[in-house]
Design a protein around this motif. Structure first.
Motif, short mmCIF file in Angstrom:
data_model
loop_
_atom_site.label_atom_id
_atom_site.label_comp_id
_atom_site.label_asym_id
_atom_site.label_seq_id
_atom_site.Cartn_x
_atom_site.Cartn_y
_atom_site.Cartn_z
N VAL A 83 0.85 -1.20 0.00
CA VAL A 83 0.00 0.00 0.00
C VAL A 83 0.88 1.25 0.00
O VAL A 83 0.67 2.17 -0.81
CB VAL A 83 -0.96 -0.01 1.21
CG1 VAL A 83 -1.69 1.32 1.32
CG2 VAL A 83 -1.98 -1.14 1.07
N GLU A 87 1.32 4.08 -3.15
CA GLU A 87 0.98 5.49 -2.99
C GLU A 87 1.98 6.40 -3.68
O GLU A 87 1.69 7.55 -3.99
CB GLU A 87 0.88 5.84 -1.50
CG GLU A 87 -0.50 5.47 -0.94
CD GLU A 87 -0.55 5.39 0.56
OE1 GLU A 87 0.47 5.73 1.21
OE2 GLU A 87 -1.60 4.97 1.08
N LYS A 128 -10.84 -3.14 1.53
CA LYS A 128 -11.35 -1.92 2.17
C LYS A 128 -10.71 -1.76 3.54
O LYS A 128 -10.36 -0.67 3.97
CB LYS A 128 -12.88 -1.98 2.28
CG LYS A 128 -13.53 -0.66 1.91
CD LYS A 128 -15.03 -0.81 1.75
CE LYS A 128 -15.44 -0.62 0.30
NZ LYS A 128 -16.79 -1.11 0.03
N HIS A 130 -7.82 -3.22 4.66
CA HIS A 130 -6.36 -3.15 4.72
C HIS A 130 -5.74 -2.19 3.71
O HIS A 130 -4.53 -2.02 3.68
CB HIS A 130 -5.76 -4.55 4.51
CG HIS A 130 -6.16 -5.53 5.56
ND1 HIS A 130 -5.53 -5.64 6.77
CD2 HIS A 130 -7.16 -6.45 5.59
CE1 HIS A 130 -6.12 -6.59 7.50
NE2 HIS A 130 -7.10 -7.09 6.80
N GLY A 131 -6.58 -1.58 2.88
CA GLY A 131 -6.04 -0.68 1.85
C GLY A 131 -5.89 -1.41 0.54
O GLY A 131 -5.68 -2.63 0.52
N ASN A 132 -6.04 -0.66 -0.56
CA ASN A 132 -5.98 -1.30 -1.88
C ASN A 132 -4.83 -0.75 -2.72
O ASN A 132 -4.91 0.35 -3.24
CB ASN A 132 -7.31 -1.08 -2.60
CG ASN A 132 -7.37 -1.86 -3.90
OD1 ASN A 132 -6.39 -2.49 -4.31
ND2 ASN A 132 -8.52 -1.81 -4.55
#
Lengths: 193, 166
Positions: A83, A87, A128, A130-132
């Protein structure tokens, strides 16, 4: 005096040899796929409906394929790293959901469409929470595409170049160090060519 | 005291035997299980026989010391299924092995091909054996040279004669 030392030196040599052998990870099996074109597939994606993905869709860009599943414990450890990495937008990561519904799952024997629906739901909930990090995620429900990629443990990560050739494969949870020292320089090099 | 030791030895022997029996039993159930899994396809026993033949030569990648024939890992199941389908589509044993090697590397073969990369693996032990034989030969020759009889001088011979006479 010298003669006494010979067995000692031989023995030390053996010790070093065996010590190196002990330190090596037997799971690190060199993949014969590195340097070969990424096997073709067409699979449903995580998104609802009939959306499909194929490696051809990524032609012309360097991308990463990350094998994962919600049941995979090591993925949970790896996920925050991915993740954070995603970013920075350095490279698109495509998720590869590997056998989300396991054989011991009561839903394993249900019809394909039901399995797909359940797998999508579970995966979306998990992402959702744990982050995508993925631009999209393909659903390899029966693991047959996984066989073509030589998947034998989850997570696994591949780097694929602009021409669709696999350039790197890593089995196990990626670490920030691995991404910084191996993956990023490789991606920068591949992006130049 | 002696009795105690004998008793202990007996106990150890028995438990070893029990261990062996239990493990043989496990091995047998493994085989049975493989057979039972195959029931849905039993309409083709020839296919199953070939599957077993081929998969005994292949390594399961998850539990690395088991063959694909005996492994219970999920991936092994999937791979057996894949091999079944390859057999059905008329592929030869070699083609099937090549299929798996292309994906998982030489590591899946219990008997890796003989090629420059695997020469050390195949011939290394023999090389070591030859080296050991040479070393042994040299060592024995040296020792024989050390123990070689020292020729007797005439003087010593004379003295020996005298002593024997005396």
């Amino acid at each position: 005096m010298k003669k006494v030392l010979i067995p000692l030196v031989l023995f030390m040599g053996l010790v070093v040899f065996l010590a190196v052998g002990l330190k090596r990870d037997p799971r690190e099996i060199p993949s014969p796929l590195v340097g070969k074109p990424a096997p073709h597939f067409t699979l449903f994606t995580l998104e609802l409906g009939d959306a499909k993905f194929s490696p051809v869709d990524m032609q012309g860009q360097v991308w990463m394929l990350n094998v994962w599943a919600t049941w995979c414990v090591a993925c949970r450890e790896e996920h925050p790293v991915l993740v954070a990495f995603s970013e920075k937008n350095q490279v698109p990561i495509v998720g590869f959901s590997y056998k989300e519904i396991q054989p011991q799952d009561p839903a394993y024997k249900s019809p394909f469409d039901d399995k797909l629906k359940l797998a999508r739901e579970r995966s979306q909930v998990w992402l959702k929470r744990h982050g995508n990090p993925y631009v999209t995620s393909v659903m390899d429900l029966d693991g047959r595409v996984g066989i073509n990629y030589g998947v034998y443990g989850v997570p696994e990560t591949y780097v694929i170049d602009k021409a669709g050739v696999i350039r790197y494969k890593f089995v196990g949870a990626v670490t920030p160090a691995l991404l910084a020292e191996k993956v990023l320089p490789l991606i920068a090099e591949l992006n130049k060519s | 005291m002696k009795r105690l030791i004998l008793n202990a030895a007996f106990a150890v022997g028995m438990s070893l035997a029990a261990w062996c029996v239990s493990h043989v039993a496990v091995a047998q159930t493994t085989d049975l299980r493989a057979g039972r899994e195959a029931v849905p396809m039993a309409d083709n026993p020839k296919l199953e026989a070939r599957l077993v033949d081929i998969s005994q030569e292949l390594r399961c990648l998850v539990c690395q010391n088991e063959s694909l024939a005996s492994s219970h890992a999920e991936l092994a199941d999937d791979l057996r299924q894949e091999v079944r389908e390859l057999i059905r589509s008329g592929k030869s044993d070699q083609e099937i092995k090549d299929f798996l090697v292309a994906r998982y590397g030489d590591f899946v073969l219990y008997r890796p091909e003989v090629k420059p990369l695997t020469w050390v693996l195949w011939f290394g032990p023999f090389l070591l054996l030859v080296m050991a034989a040479i070393f042994l030969g040299v060592y024995l020759r040296q020792r024989r040279a050390l123990a070689a009889p020292v020729p007797m001088s005439d003087e010593a011979r004379e003295r020996a004669k005298q002593l024997l006479k005396g």
